[in-house]
Design an enzyme around this catalytic site. Structure first.
Site, PDB file in Angstrom:
ATOM      1  N   GLY A  87      46.656 -52.850 -11.134  1.00 26.37           N
ATOM      2  CA  GLY A  87      47.320 -51.824 -12.125  1.00 26.37           C
ATOM      3  C   GLY A  87      48.771 -52.017 -11.990  1.00 26.37           C
ATOM      4  O   GLY A  87      49.404 -52.776 -11.234  1.00 26.37           O
ATOM      5  N   THR A  89      52.693 -50.129 -13.493  1.00 27.37           N
ATOM      6  CA  THR A  89      53.329 -49.006 -13.961  1.00 27.37           C
ATOM      7  C   THR A  89      54.391 -49.664 -15.211  1.00 27.37           C
ATOM      8  O   THR A  89      54.833 -50.902 -15.098  1.00 27.37           O
ATOM      9  CB  THR A  89      54.170 -48.224 -13.098  1.00 27.37           C
ATOM     10  OG1 THR A  89      55.036 -49.136 -12.592  1.00 27.37           O
ATOM     11  CG2 THR A  89      53.395 -47.606 -11.936  1.00 27.37           C
ATOM     12  N   ASP A  91      57.398 -47.233 -16.328  1.00 28.32           N
ATOM     13  CA  ASP A  91      57.734 -45.736 -16.548  1.00 28.32           C
ATOM     14  C   ASP A  91      58.864 -45.662 -17.818  1.00 28.32           C
ATOM     15  O   ASP A  91      59.722 -46.212 -17.567  1.00 28.32           O
ATOM     16  CB  ASP A  91      58.173 -45.450 -15.429  1.00 28.32           C
ATOM     17  CG  ASP A  91      57.019 -45.166 -14.241  1.00 28.32           C
ATOM     18  OD1 ASP A  91      55.810 -45.298 -14.428  1.00 28.32           O
ATOM     19  OD2 ASP A  91      57.136 -44.832 -13.240  1.00 28.32           O
ATOM     20  N   GLY A 146      57.396 -38.984 -16.810  1.00 30.92           N
ATOM     21  CA  GLY A 146      57.798 -40.407 -16.876  1.00 30.92           C
ATOM     22  C   GLY A 146      56.720 -41.406 -17.194  1.00 30.92           C
ATOM     23  O   GLY A 146      56.640 -42.504 -16.959  1.00 30.92           O
ATOM     24  N   TYR A 150      50.721 -44.036 -17.499  1.00 28.38           N
ATOM     25  CA  TYR A 150      50.061 -44.401 -16.389  1.00 28.38           C
ATOM     26  C   TYR A 150      49.082 -43.168 -16.292  1.00 28.38           C
ATOM     27  O   TYR A 150      47.805 -43.375 -15.587  1.00 28.38           O
ATOM     28  CB  TYR A 150      50.908 -44.655 -15.402  1.00 28.38           C
ATOM     29  CG  TYR A 150      50.661 -44.674 -13.894  1.00 28.38           C
ATOM     30  CD1 TYR A 150      50.306 -46.261 -13.645  1.00 28.38           C
ATOM     31  CD2 TYR A 150      50.393 -43.861 -12.773  1.00 28.38           C
ATOM     32  CE1 TYR A 150      49.845 -46.583 -12.454  1.00 28.38           C
ATOM     33  CE2 TYR A 150      49.877 -44.307 -11.719  1.00 28.38           C
ATOM     34  CZ  TYR A 150      49.813 -45.707 -11.292  1.00 28.38           C
ATOM     35  OH  TYR A 150      49.262 -45.948 -10.025  1.00 28.38           O
TER      36      TYR A 150
END
Ligand code: CAA
Length: 243
Positions: A87, A89, A91, A146, A150
């Site tokens: 995984g 991110t 943001d 943010g 995700y």
């Protein structure tokens, strides 16, 4: 007969801790990693207690996943467990989020589950059973400013779990989600220090999780002690979200 556990995003953070713990538990770990860092890869192999293999593969590429599945099929042993852990991110507040940022997060965190799980699920059906553990996030449960990309991807991960658990039950395939809270990994380095402090202040247990604390739950779900849990979402978040 070797019990194979396939772990994506295997060489760092939560994936590393899960690989190490499941290896201690006696699994033959097949790690999948996008990284091409020989030193990190060697150190992964050396840190495991049992035989293991590490394959380089970008889980967002269907072709690359198909190639790796072919290699796994040639290994001696049968696939008992899949841990979908890879995984990323990316943001930013939604009004500034690029399409590229949206797509890359959905591709890595959610579309990859289709690519890698489908062939392994078919193998498990033929073998008469198996277990799938999907790593989601507290932010898939509560949402996080943010992180529209995700949070969407991680909420999708548990939707995937709930639906596949219902289909898999008749083939003795148990599918569960673990939703870690903020965990002491490299991902935390992307968060500004003042913001991270604010997050820690909001965690009832007052600290980040350690990767081992997530791995212990994966170990339980993977074990024979876990025989009647499927479709569940296990929170490991220090009380940050109690749903
Ligand atoms: N809602 C609305 N507005 C907010 C806000 C919120 N929750 N938080 C801050 N703002 C406002 C700020 O007050 C500020 O306004 P002003 O400019 O008027 O002062 C403005 O938004 C800008 O705030 P930032 O300085 O934070 O903006 P930035 O663009 O520098 O950073 C961000 C944006 C990258 C999203 C940053 O806020 C951030 O990193 N937030 C944390 C996100 C997060 O928790 N990520 C988790 C990563 S780890 C992980 O995901 C693993 C896991 O599974 C748990």
């Amino acid at each position: 007969m070797k019990k194979i556990a396939v772990v994506t995003g295997a060489t760092r953070g939560i994936g590393l801790a899960i690989s190490q713990k499941l290896s201690q538990d006696g699994f033959f770990i097949v790690g999948i990693s996008r990284a091409d860092n020989q030193e990190a890869n060697d150190s992964w192999v050396n840190s495991l207690s049992n035989d293991c293999r590490l394959f380089k593969c970008d889980v967002t590429s269907l072709l690359a996943v198909e190639e790796v599945i072919a290699k796994i099929s040639e290994l001696e042993g049968s696939v008992h467990l899949l841990v979908n852990n890879a995984g990323i991110t990316s943001d930013s507040f939604f009004h500034k989020m690029s399409l590229e940022s949206w797509k890359s997060v959905i591709d890595t965190n959610l579309n990859s589950l289709f690519y890698i799980t489908q062939p392994i699920y078919k193998i498990m059906k033929e073998n008469g059973g198996g277990k799938i553990i999907n790593i989601s996030s507290v932010n898939g449960q509560k949402g996080q400013a943010g992180q529209v990309n995700y949070s969407s991807s991680k909420a999708g991960v548990h939707g995937f779990t709930m639906a596949l658990a219902q289909e898999g039950a008749r083939s003795n395939i148990l599918v569960n989600t673990i939703s870690p809270g903020y965990t002491n990994t490299e991902m935390m380095k992307n968060i500004r220090v003042d913001i991270l402090q604010g997050i820690k202040d909001n965690i009832p247990l007052g600290r980040l999780a350690e990767p081992k604390e997530i791995a212990n739950v994966a170990s339980f779900l993977a074990s024979d002690c876990c025989s009647y849990i499927t479709g569940a979402n296990i929170p490991v978040n220090g009380g940050l979200f109690i749903g």
